[in-house]
Scaffold this active site. Structure first.
Site, PDB file in Angstrom:
ATOM      1  N   ALA A 246       0.753  -1.249   0.000  1.00 46.07           N
ATOM      2  CA  ALA A 246       0.000   0.000   0.000  1.00 46.07           C
ATOM      3  C   ALA A 246       0.789   1.309   0.000  1.00 46.07           C
ATOM      4  CB  ALA A 246      -0.956  -0.002   1.176  1.00 46.07           C
ATOM      5  N   ALA A 247       1.975   1.353   0.598  1.00 44.62           N
ATOM      6  CA  ALA A 247       2.643   2.657   0.759  1.00 44.62           C
ATOM      7  C   ALA A 247       3.138   3.177  -0.593  1.00 44.62           C
ATOM      8  CB  ALA A 247       3.832   2.509   1.705  1.00 44.62           C
ATOM      9  N   PRO A 248       3.092   4.492  -0.804  1.00 43.96           N
ATOM     10  CA  PRO A 248       2.741   5.540   0.154  1.00 43.96           C
ATOM     11  C   PRO A 248       1.243   5.741   0.355  1.00 43.96           C
ATOM     12  CG  PRO A 248       3.422   6.510  -1.932  1.00 43.96           C
ATOM     13  CD  PRO A 248       3.635   5.028  -2.066  1.00 43.96           C
ATOM     14  N   LYS A 251      -3.156   4.693  -3.928  1.00 43.54           N
ATOM     15  CA  LYS A 251      -4.280   3.845  -4.359  1.00 43.54           C
ATOM     16  C   LYS A 251      -5.164   3.486  -3.171  1.00 43.54           C
ATOM     17  CE  LYS A 251      -1.458   2.398  -8.178  1.00 43.54           C
ATOM     18  NZ  LYS A 251      -0.159   2.930  -7.721  1.00 43.54           N
ATOM     19  N   ASP A 304       3.730  -8.244   5.928  1.00 47.53           N
ATOM     20  CA  ASP A 304       3.924  -8.883   4.624  1.00 47.53           C
ATOM     21  C   ASP A 304       2.572  -9.475   4.207  1.00 47.53           C
ATOM     22  OD1 ASP A 304       4.431 -10.649   2.543  1.00 47.53           O
ATOM     23  OD2 ASP A 304       6.425 -11.155   3.300  1.00 47.53           O
ATOM     24  N   CYS A 429       4.061  -0.211 -12.561  1.00 49.54           N
ATOM     25  CA  CYS A 429       4.442   0.947 -13.371  1.00 49.54           C
ATOM     26  C   CYS A 429       5.650   0.529 -14.215  1.00 49.54           C
ATOM     27  CB  CYS A 429       4.724   2.174 -12.514  1.00 49.54           C
ATOM     28  SG  CYS A 429       5.847   1.882 -11.160  1.00 49.54           S
TER      29      CYS A 429
HETATM   30  C1  LIG Z   1       4.597  -0.013  -5.926  1.00 51.19           C
HETATM   31  S1  LIG Z   1       4.596   0.325  -4.250  1.00 51.19           S
HETATM   32  C2  LIG Z   1       2.921   0.605  -3.903  1.00 51.19           C
HETATM   33  C3  LIG Z   1       2.437   1.982  -4.257  1.00 51.19           C
HETATM   34  C4  LIG Z   1       1.066   2.228  -3.731  1.00 51.19           C
HETATM   35  N1  LIG Z   1       0.131   1.234  -4.196  1.00 51.19           N
HETATM   36  C5  LIG Z   1       0.533   3.594  -4.093  1.00 51.19           C
HETATM   37  O1  LIG Z   1      -0.217   3.715  -5.043  1.00 51.19           O
HETATM   38  O2  LIG Z   1       0.875   4.563  -3.413  1.00 51.19           O
HETATM   39  C6  LIG Z   1       4.876  -1.248  -3.579  1.00 51.19           C
HETATM   40  C7  LIG Z   1       4.887  -1.277  -2.048  1.00 51.19           C
HETATM   41  O3  LIG Z   1       4.728  -2.623  -1.657  1.00 51.19           O
HETATM   42  C8  LIG Z   1       5.509  -2.875  -0.527  1.00 51.19           C
HETATM   43  N2  LIG Z   1       5.675  -4.345  -0.471  1.00 51.19           N
HETATM   44  C9  LIG Z   1       6.522  -5.115  -1.188  1.00 51.19           C
HETATM   45  N3  LIG Z   1       6.330  -6.403  -0.891  1.00 51.19           N
HETATM   46  C10 LIG Z   1       5.323  -6.461   0.001  1.00 51.19           C
HETATM   47  C11 LIG Z   1       4.668  -7.531   0.667  1.00 51.19           C
HETATM   48  N4  LIG Z   1       5.014  -8.800   0.475  1.00 51.19           N
HETATM   49  N5  LIG Z   1       3.679  -7.230   1.532  1.00 51.19           N
HETATM   50  C12 LIG Z   1       3.320  -5.943   1.756  1.00 51.19           C
HETATM   51  N6  LIG Z   1       3.924  -4.888   1.159  1.00 51.19           N
HETATM   52  C13 LIG Z   1       4.907  -5.153   0.284  1.00 51.19           C
HETATM   53  C14 LIG Z   1       6.762  -2.076  -0.785  1.00 51.19           C
HETATM   54  O4  LIG Z   1       7.444  -1.825   0.432  1.00 51.19           O
HETATM   55  C15 LIG Z   1       6.180  -0.826  -1.416  1.00 51.19           C
HETATM   56  O5  LIG Z   1       5.920   0.142  -0.444  1.00 51.19           O
END
Ligand SMILES: C[S@@+](CC[C@H](N)C(=O)[O-])C[C@H]1O[C@@H](n2cnc3c(N)ncnc32)[C@H](O)[C@@H]1O
Length: 560
Positions: A246-248, A251, A304, A429
């Site tokens: 989810a971060a930042p 969405k 996770d 992206c």
């Molecule tokens: C592409 S970014 C997401 C951007 C976000 N959806 C937005 O629109 O602002 C991917 C995020 O997923 C997190 N991430 C990666 N693997 C993950 C996992 N197994 N579980 C939860 N978060 C994860 C990363 O730390 C990163 O912050």
């Protein structure tokens, strides 16, 4: 020869810290070559790159010379053909040998380009290229940007509405009817025709100091990045919605906005946002608060997603999931991209990344804005490049894409396991089919998808704006990904179901990909076809993730 490798690094944006090309090169303290020489080589090669791309492709040298990456081939071809002193490396140097062996062929292809352009002499050709570059700069100076990329602003429906926004903080803006008109209207306001509540303003206008931004009433979010939540179309009846990565929080807060703007919004609707990285989870929490969505969104920090137990009672009512995992970030653009570098495509016979059948599209032009600057004034912005695609190191890129795709697939397959889920969106992206159409096909062919009846969300079943969006999945990549698995879905239907955005187009978006999966909970899953090629065992796929669970190692890419 450090000159070519260093120039290639600059073009691939490795270690880019923002600022102009000149500042970036001259500000770099650890260069072995003269910054002046690197600057001249990069600038001149970029200027000639549309011609050199054709020369390199037609001469087939990328097929013959494994040492050469597309960027290196371009730089070396430039010097061989156009530099007064030729290639700046000893004659016996492997790079010099790799390009000089093909001198006759390269010169012949270059001459063909010159003649095709009707330039009687090299001088005439040079004058034309210089004039074209100057024109481009003049145009860019006039409208403030080269590839016009507006600033997309999502009006946050949790806090306000598009109507209120237009009568308050956008009151002194002039409504324009197209992005083209916006280009020449510095205080123009374009209401997007696909995403409700999304507007575009001129990139020259900085709203980051505006009260509406600080009050969470507007969120800077690229149009493409609004596609996943909109495509997922969460409804209160869907119960709990999970945003897996989810971060930042762009969405996540968009999901909340969609839910809160629905008439029947109420009791059951909620969003659970997982973020594995604890630091990024703090940003997510800030953004949720700023967006006023604390009552709708529950943040699971340091969580996770793949470690959530889908069978737990806590998730029994999860009806929809948004998956936006880490990716290569190859679709991201910086706001002040400079000249476009036209890179030659890799030949179709280039070695595949692994036993999987992916390879880069043979004939597709790859255009890389060179170099990209970071946009640093917006902590919550998703367009914050932190690393770069290693375009100049194809082997590393392939390995990385392969690892990312394994991780991305694992996220999708985990989402498929939530018992009440009927809708999933998957986005990146990235411009690479390895992370896009390929992951979709691998997910559809997994055991869990087939057992539980997950299908691709077809274009005709998508929300209105997404149905109308004309840039769809890559037909060639879809066909290739479906080889041996044709019984899953028709390649044309699959490509049409997938949604793509391309950077550098009139649409003003970054490069992006999104696809939806749906499941009819009442339908019996189709009989599983037992052709060995067709079924990719879910368990096997899941093991494809990076072995190292360290965050940086695993995703090593951009966060959109
Ligand atoms: C592409 S970014 C997401 C951007 C976000 N959806 C937005 O629109 O602002 C991917 C995020 O997923 C997190 N991430 C990666 N693997 C993950 C996992 N197994 N579980 C939860 N978060 C994860 C990363 O730390 C990163 O912050």
């Amino acid at each position: 020869m450090s000159l070519y490798y260093e120039a290639s690094d600059i073009l691939a944006n490795v270690e880019a810290k923002g600022g102009s090309l000149k500042n970036r090169i001259f500000g770099k303290k650890d260069l072995k070559s003269s910054p002046g020489a690197i600057f001249a080589l990069v600038a001149e090669t970029t200027k000639w790159s549309s011609v050199l791309k054709e020369v390199v492709e037609k001469s087939d040298i990328l097929k013959l010379e494994k040492k050469l990456t597309p960027t290196l081939a371009l730089l070396l071809a430039h010097d061989l053909i156009l530099a007064k002193k030729g290639v700046a490396a000893p004659k016996s140097h492997p790079l010099n040998l790799a390009i000089s062996r093909h001198k006759a062929r390269l010169n012949a292809e270059f001459t063909k380009c010159r003649i095709k352009g009707r330039f009687a002499t090299l001088d005439a050709f040079r004058t034309h290229i210089n004039a074209a570059a100057a024109d481009e700069s003049a145009e860019a100076a006039a409208d403030g940007t080269k590839a016009f990329h507006p600033r997309w602003v999502r009006v946050n429906a949790v806090r306000t509405s598009i109507e209120k926004a237009q009568s308050t903080f956008f009151a002194d803006f002039t409504k324009v009817s197209s992005l083209k008109e916006l280009r020449t209207t510095p205080r123009g306001l374009y209401l997007d025709e696909h995403i409700p509540g999304l507007v575009a303003i001129h990139p020259g206008i900085d709203l980051s100091k505006h009260a509406a931004y600080h009050a969470g009433e507007i969120i800077f979010q690229d149009k493409a990045s609004c596609f996943p939540a909109y495509l997922l179309d969460p409804q209160p009846k869907d119960g709990q919605v999970i945003d897996a990565c989810a971060a930042p929080g762009n969405k996540t807060t968009h999901l909340a906005a969609i839910l809160s703007s629905q008439k029947s919004y109420g009791l059951k609707a909620s969003v659970t946002a997982c973020e594995r990285n604890p630091i990024r989870a703090q940003t997510l929490e800030k953004m949720v608060k700023l967006a006023g969505a604390g009552k709708i969104i529950t943040v699971k920090a340091s969580q996770d997603f793949t470690k959530l137990d889908p069978r737990s009672q806590e998730f029994a009512d999860v009806g929809a999931l948004l998956l936006d995992p880490s990716c290569s970030g190859s679709g991201i653009i910086g706001r002040d991209d400079t000249a476009v570098l036209h890179l030659p495509s890799l030949p179709s016979s280039a070695p595949a990344p692994s036993s999987k059948k992916r390879k880069r599209k043979a004939n597709a032009a790859i255009e890389v804005p060179a170099p990209i600057a970071t946009e640093t004034n917006d902590e919550l912005s998703e367009e914050t490049p932190q690393a770069a695609e290693l375009e100049n190191d194809e082997e590393k890129l392939k390995t990385r894409l392969n690892n990312l795709a394994g991780f991305q697939l694992k996220i999708v397959l985990h989402a498929f396991a939530f018992p009440a889920a009927t809708k999933v969106t998957y986005s990146t992206c990235s411009i690479h089919a390895e992370e896009n159409e390929n992951v979709v096909v691998r997910a559809l062919s997994s055991k869990i998808a087939r057992e539980r009846g997950w299908k691709i969300m077809r274009r005709e079943d998508q929300v209105d704006g997404m149905k109308r969006w004309s840039r769809r999945g890559d037909p060639e990549a879809s066909k290739e990904a479906l080889q041996g698995k044709e019984s899953l879905v028709d390649a044309k239907i699959l490509a049409d179901a997938c949604i793509r955005c391309e950077r550098g187009t009139d649409e003003g978006t970054m490069g992006f990909f999104v696809a939806g999966f749906v499941r009819d909970p009442d339908a019996d899953p189709e009989e599983v076809i037992t052709d060995a090629e067709t079924i990719e065992a879910a368990d096997g796929e899941e093991n494809n993730e990076d072995e190292d669970d360290d965050d940086e190692e695993e995703w090593g890419g951009f966060d959109d």
